[in-house]
Design a protein around this motif. Structure first.
Motif, PDB file in Angstrom:
ATOM      1  N   PHE A 123      23.267  43.391  32.261  1.00 49.86           N
ATOM      2  CA  PHE A 123      22.288  42.332  32.494  1.00 49.86           C
ATOM      3  C   PHE A 123      22.834  41.238  33.416  1.00 49.86           C
ATOM      4  O   PHE A 123      22.136  40.269  33.685  1.00 49.86           O
ATOM      5  CB  PHE A 123      21.770  41.749  31.182  1.00 49.86           C
TER       6      PHE A 123
ATOM      7  N   VAL B 295      20.540  40.284  36.170  1.00 48.70           N
ATOM      8  CA  VAL B 295      19.400  39.360  36.082  1.00 48.70           C
ATOM      9  C   VAL B 295      19.741  37.956  36.621  1.00 48.70           C
ATOM     10  O   VAL B 295      19.067  37.486  37.546  1.00 48.70           O
ATOM     11  CB  VAL B 295      18.820  39.338  34.654  1.00 48.70           C
TER      12      VAL B 295
ATOM     13  N   PHE C  69      11.793  48.143  21.012  1.00 45.59           N
ATOM     14  CA  PHE C  69      13.211  47.785  20.984  1.00 45.59           C
ATOM     15  C   PHE C  69      13.829  47.904  19.598  1.00 45.59           C
ATOM     16  O   PHE C  69      15.003  48.234  19.473  1.00 45.59           O
ATOM     17  CB  PHE C  69      13.413  46.373  21.530  1.00 45.59           C
ATOM     18  N   THR C  70      13.020  47.634  18.567  1.00 41.43           N
ATOM     19  CA  THR C  70      13.563  47.724  17.212  1.00 41.43           C
ATOM     20  C   THR C  70      14.130  49.116  16.975  1.00 41.43           C
ATOM     21  O   THR C  70      15.257  49.274  16.502  1.00 41.43           O
ATOM     22  CB  THR C  70      12.456  47.423  16.171  1.00 41.43           C
TER      23      THR C  70
ATOM     24  N   PHE D 115      17.330  49.781  19.281  1.00 38.59           N
ATOM     25  CA  PHE D 115      18.579  49.206  18.781  1.00 38.59           C
ATOM     26  C   PHE D 115      19.032  49.871  17.480  1.00 38.59           C
ATOM     27  O   PHE D 115      20.231  50.027  17.236  1.00 38.59           O
ATOM     28  CB  PHE D 115      18.461  47.680  18.619  1.00 38.59           C
TER      29      PHE D 115
ATOM     30  N   THR E 100      24.626  41.608  22.317  1.00 33.77           N
ATOM     31  CA  THR E 100      25.085  40.455  23.091  1.00 33.77           C
ATOM     32  C   THR E 100      26.415  40.812  23.753  1.00 33.77           C
ATOM     33  O   THR E 100      26.989  41.856  23.481  1.00 33.77           O
ATOM     34  CB  THR E 100      25.338  39.208  22.204  1.00 33.77           C
TER      35      THR E 100
ATOM     36  N   TYR F 181      21.921  29.487  34.108  1.00 33.06           N
ATOM     37  CA  TYR F 181      22.545  30.807  34.034  1.00 33.06           C
ATOM     38  C   TYR F 181      24.070  30.725  33.901  1.00 33.06           C
ATOM     39  O   TYR F 181      24.697  31.618  33.340  1.00 33.06           O
ATOM     40  CB  TYR F 181      22.166  31.661  35.248  1.00 33.06           C
TER      41      TYR F 181
ATOM     42  N   VAL G 299      26.601  30.594  30.017  1.00 34.00           N
ATOM     43  CA  VAL G 299      26.465  31.885  29.318  1.00 34.00           C
ATOM     44  C   VAL G 299      26.474  31.747  27.781  1.00 34.00           C
ATOM     45  O   VAL G 299      25.609  32.334  27.119  1.00 34.00           O
ATOM     46  CB  VAL G 299      27.538  32.890  29.792  1.00 34.00           C
TER      47      VAL G 299
ATOM     48  N   TYR H  33      23.109  31.263  25.894  1.00 32.10           N
ATOM     49  CA  TYR H  33      22.110  32.304  25.645  1.00 32.10           C
ATOM     50  C   TYR H  33      22.727  33.633  25.177  1.00 32.10           C
ATOM     51  O   TYR H  33      22.016  34.605  24.982  1.00 32.10           O
ATOM     52  CB  TYR H  33      21.222  32.526  26.886  1.00 32.10           C
ATOM     53  N   ASN H  34      24.056  33.647  24.993  1.00 28.02           N
ATOM     54  CA  ASN H  34      24.690  34.881  24.546  1.00 28.02           C
ATOM     55  C   ASN H  34      24.598  35.009  23.018  1.00 28.02           C
ATOM     56  O   ASN H  34      25.597  35.067  22.325  1.00 28.02           O
ATOM     57  CB  ASN H  34      26.152  34.911  25.010  1.00 28.02           C
ATOM     58  N   ILE H  35      23.360  35.021  22.499  1.00 28.33           N
ATOM     59  CA  ILE H  35      23.134  35.119  21.055  1.00 28.33           C
ATOM     60  C   ILE H  35      22.026  36.132  20.770  1.00 28.33           C
ATOM     61  O   ILE H  35      21.247  36.464  21.667  1.00 28.33           O
ATOM     62  CB  ILE H  35      22.746  33.738  20.456  1.00 28.33           C
ATOM     63  N   THR H  36      21.968  36.613  19.543  1.00 25.91           N
ATOM     64  CA  THR H  36      21.001  37.658  19.203  1.00 25.91           C
ATOM     65  C   THR H  36      19.660  37.083  18.770  1.00 25.91           C
ATOM     66  O   THR H  36      18.599  37.559  19.151  1.00 25.91           O
ATOM     67  CB  THR H  36      21.548  38.537  18.057  1.00 25.91           C
TER      68      THR H  36
ATOM     69  N   GLY I 216      10.297  41.018  19.100  1.00 24.39           N
ATOM     70  CA  GLY I 216      10.000  42.453  19.011  1.00 24.39           C
ATOM     71  C   GLY I 216      11.257  43.304  19.017  1.00 24.39           C
ATOM     72  O   GLY I 216      11.269  44.378  19.614  1.00 24.39           O
ATOM     73  N   GLY I 217      12.332  42.790  18.397  1.00 25.19           N
ATOM     74  CA  GLY I 217      13.566  43.558  18.327  1.00 25.19           C
ATOM     75  C   GLY I 217      14.485  43.339  19.524  1.00 25.19           C
ATOM     76  O   GLY I 217      15.607  43.837  19.549  1.00 25.19           O
ATOM     77  N   LEU I 218      14.006  42.617  20.558  1.00 23.15           N
ATOM     78  CA  LEU I 218      14.834  42.362  21.752  1.00 23.15           C
ATOM     79  C   LEU I 218      15.631  41.078  21.555  1.00 23.15           C
ATOM     80  O   LEU I 218      15.042  40.008  21.364  1.00 23.15           O
ATOM     81  CB  LEU I 218      13.949  42.262  22.997  1.00 23.15           C
ATOM     82  N   PRO I 219      16.983  41.166  21.595  1.00 24.22           N
ATOM     83  CA  PRO I 219      17.808  39.966  21.355  1.00 24.22           C
ATOM     84  C   PRO I 219      17.502  38.832  22.348  1.00 24.22           C
ATOM     85  O   PRO I 219      17.089  39.080  23.479  1.00 24.22           O
ATOM     86  CB  PRO I 219      19.248  40.474  21.565  1.00 24.22           C
TER      87      PRO I 219
ATOM     88  N   PHE J  79      19.491  37.082  24.085  1.00 23.33           N
ATOM     89  CA  PHE J  79      20.267  37.286  25.313  1.00 23.33           C
ATOM     90  C   PHE J  79      19.419  37.902  26.425  1.00 23.33           C
ATOM     91  O   PHE J  79      19.472  37.465  27.570  1.00 23.33           O
ATOM     92  CB  PHE J  79      21.467  38.187  24.999  1.00 23.33           C
ATOM     93  N   TYR J  80      18.625  38.919  26.081  1.00 26.76           N
ATOM     94  CA  TYR J  80      17.834  39.608  27.095  1.00 26.76           C
ATOM     95  C   TYR J  80      16.571  38.839  27.461  1.00 26.76           C
ATOM     96  O   TYR J  80      16.305  38.592  28.630  1.00 26.76           O
ATOM     97  CB  TYR J  80      17.444  41.011  26.620  1.00 26.76           C
TER      98      TYR J  80
ATOM     99  N   GLN K  54      16.942  35.496  29.491  1.00 29.70           N
ATOM    100  CA  GLN K  54      17.267  35.652  30.921  1.00 29.70           C
ATOM    101  C   GLN K  54      16.047  36.087  31.716  1.00 29.70           C
ATOM    102  O   GLN K  54      15.868  35.687  32.866  1.00 29.70           O
ATOM    103  CB  GLN K  54      18.397  36.670  31.086  1.00 29.70           C
ATOM    104  N   ILE K  55      15.207  36.924  31.086  1.00 31.68           N
ATOM    105  CA  ILE K  55      13.993  37.351  31.785  1.00 31.68           C
ATOM    106  C   ILE K  55      13.023  36.166  31.911  1.00 31.68           C
ATOM    107  O   ILE K  55      12.443  35.940  32.963  1.00 31.68           O
ATOM    108  CB  ILE K  55      13.327  38.537  31.047  1.00 31.68           C
TER     109      ILE K  55
END
Lengths: 520, 64
Positions: free
Chosen positions: A80, A83, A218-219, A222, A238, B21, B24, B27-30, B35-38, B40-41, B44-45
């Motif tokens: 990533f 990005v 995603f659930t 992962f 992460t 940005y 780091v 935002y480097n956390i879960t 919807g299951g997307l941490p 971190f991702y 950034q989007i």
């Protein structure tokens, strides 16, 4: 076969439509295509929308569609870095490209080397910069072909003679690509890039929707990663603390490097004015959303067992995106999307070949044969653009796949060494060609030396070097060496009164000065 | 605003995405995940359209 006959027919029909657009480019906004400004940068006439598509096509290549998802599939979160890279790169572009565009318009430049020659009044530095850029871009072209190959591999999966059929298909594609680049230059490729972009966006949207609605999203991805990888699953959610410096230097280094690549500069100079260019650049991060979602395909694939099986059975992570396309989508839609990824390699390959050919013809050959007419210069560039494509193609056929990727890694480090002359040169008046040349040499030697050292003088697998503060991207380390020598050296040379003055006036960098109408 | 002031504001707008940005660890956390997307991702989007808005405003300020 993973794609049904309908999918293949649609793939072929759309390919023909793409080729038609490429040839049609020569008639569109007609200009004299024997003139290098017309052939090589579309006569500096692209408005905001076309600039947006063209620069988008420049930045988002098969490598990004194929290699970034592959890295996400293999290593998770570190991928990533792409990005923040494609976000801040446009801030860097806004600070540099409008100035370069302005001086190029005033002076009739079409390459960064033209600018270097005028700015530092140095033929040596201009030729060196041109050759460095060509060396750095060749593996980049080869990787476009690797991206196209990944589409063919998945389409032909499980058939007899798949490898031979794939090679023949690539050769035919490249003959067609060379033919339309030859006849319509940047115009043809610009039209092709709009077509390509529409298909890529379509691909991203349909896959994301399909996986989120029918594969548990995603659930489940992962959960599967955790099941498959156990304790090694952590880097997928992460960044591990140890990877943070690598992540940071990788995205910063990549962002600094991108607008030094000749095809990107070429695309920027094709804008019809500075305001158009600035506006197009400013909204390009919207385009980056598509790239970010594509990077997520490397995660998403863990929710789709059938796609995962293809990648695992071939042991080739580069197949991540095409494998998802053929397993998640119905045949006809898969045909459309596969073509998007396929020409997603062709369009940038053509852009890169045009830019490299401009450099070689104008800034290398012409320097040694100054009597060459504009027409000869353009004819030479057209032939060179074809030759460059086939050299890259031959390389992909002959060398193992990993070589192309390793060389691309070196390419990024090499291209970064142009930064002091080009970017600092746009803002700092007092740089001198002698210290810039020395800085360039020191940057290259330290960069390549560190890469060899970091890989224990064996096969190139990493571009990071271990330091006291963790892993760092070598390109950035070598750039620091280069900048210090270039800048400090220039101040010393200035102090002893040995600086050679350039022929560009400061005012020519910021506004229109007696612009001659360009020959067309 | 005069030209110089407009350019200065534009420079700040261009720098903001860099600062975000660059941070780091921020935002480097879960969690919170969507919807299951941490985090971190998706963070950034999410920053991408925000970056586009900031840069577009900067372009407007520079060119009027």
């Amino acid at each position: 076969m993973l794609v049904d006959i309908l999918g293949i027919i649609i793939f072929l029909v759309l390919f023909v439509a793409f080729v038609f657009l490429g040839f049609y480019g020569s008639r569109w906004r007609k200009g004299n295509l024997n003139n290098i400004t017309e052939w090589g940068i579309a006569g500096r006439r692209l408005g905001p929308y076309l600039s947006w598509f063209l620069i988008g096509a420049d930045v988002f290549t098969a490598y990004t569609f194929v290699a970034v998802p592959s890295l996400a599939y293999a290593s998770g979160s570190i991928a990533f870095y792409a990005v923040p890279y494609v976000a801040i790169v446009f801030g860097i572009a806004m600070l540099t490209m409008p100035r370069l565009w302005q001086v190029s318009r005033n002076k009739g430049y079409i390459t960064a080397s033209d600018f270097i020659k005028g700015r530092f009044n140095s033929r040596f530095l201009s030729i060196v910069i041109a050759l460095t850029a060509v060396v750095a871009i060749l593996p980049y072209i080869a990787l476009q072909i690797v991206g196209m190959q990944s589409v063919l591999t998945v389409m032909l999966y499980g058939t007899a003679n798949a490898a031979t059929v794939s090679e023949i298909a690539l050769i035919i594609s490249f003959i067609i690509l060379a033919a339309f680049t030859f006849t319509s230059g940047l115009r043809g490729v610009t039209l092709g890039s709009i077509f390509k972009d529409i298909l890529i966006f379509l691909t991203v949207i349909v896959i994301v929707v399909a996986v989120l609605t029918s594969y548990g999203g995603f659930t489940s991805a992962f959960a599967n990663i955790a099941k498959l990888k156990g304790s090694a699953a952590l880097p997928y959610s992460t960044l591990p603390a140890a990877s943070v410096p690598a992540f940071f230097t990788l995205f910063l280094g990549s962002a600094l490097a991108l607008y030094l690549y000749p095809h990107i500069i070429n695309g920027s100079l094709a804008s019809n004015n500075k305001k158009t260019l600035r506006k197009s650049l400013s909204v390009l991060p919207i385009y980056s959303i598509g790239l970010a979602l594509l990077a997520l395909f490397g995660i998403i694939i863990y929710a789709v067992p059938s796609a995962l099986a293809i990648v695992k059975s071939t042991g080739n992570g580069l197949l991540t995106v095409p494998a998802l396309i053929v397993t998640v989508l119905p045949g006809w839609l898969a045909g459309i999307c596969l073509l998007g990824v396929f020409i997603g390699g062709m369009v940038p390959a053509a852009l890169m070949a045009i830019a490299a050919a401009n450099l070689l013809s104008r800034n290398v050959f012409k320097e040694f044969k100054p009597k060459m007419s504009g027409k000869d210069e353009t004819r030479l560039a057209k032939w060179l653009s074809a030759i460059i494509k086939f050299i890259a193609l031959a390389f992909v056929f002959v060398a193992p796949l990993t070589y192309a990727i390793q060389l691309q890694l070196l390419g990024g480090i090499i291209i970064l060494q142009l930064l002091p002359a080009v970017f600092l040169g746009l803002y700092m008046r007092k740089l001198d060609w002698k210290s810039l040349s020395l800085g360039w040499a020191a940057g290259l030697i330290s960069g390549i030396g560190l890469v060899m050292f970091a890989n224990n003088f064996g096969a190139l697998v990493t571009s990071d070097v271990k330091t006291g503060i963790g892993l760092l991207y070598i390109g950035l380390v070598a750039l620091a060496v280069n900048i210090i020598i270039s800048v400090v050296g220039s101040y010393i040379i200035e102090a002893v009164g040995a600086r050679r003055k350039g022929i560009i006036k400061e005012s020519e960098l910021v506004r229109d000065i007696n612009v001659k109408t360009e020959v067309s | 605003m005069n030209k110089r002031k407009r350019q200065r504001v534009a420079a700040v707008l261009i720098i903001i995405p860099f600062l975000v940005y660059f941070s780091v660890p921020l935002y480097n956390i879960t969690n919170p995940a969507i919807g299951g997307l941490p985090f971190f991702y998706w963070f950034q989007i999410l920053m991408l359209p925000i970056t586009a808005i900031l840069l577009f405003k900067a372009a407007k300020l520079i060119d009027g």
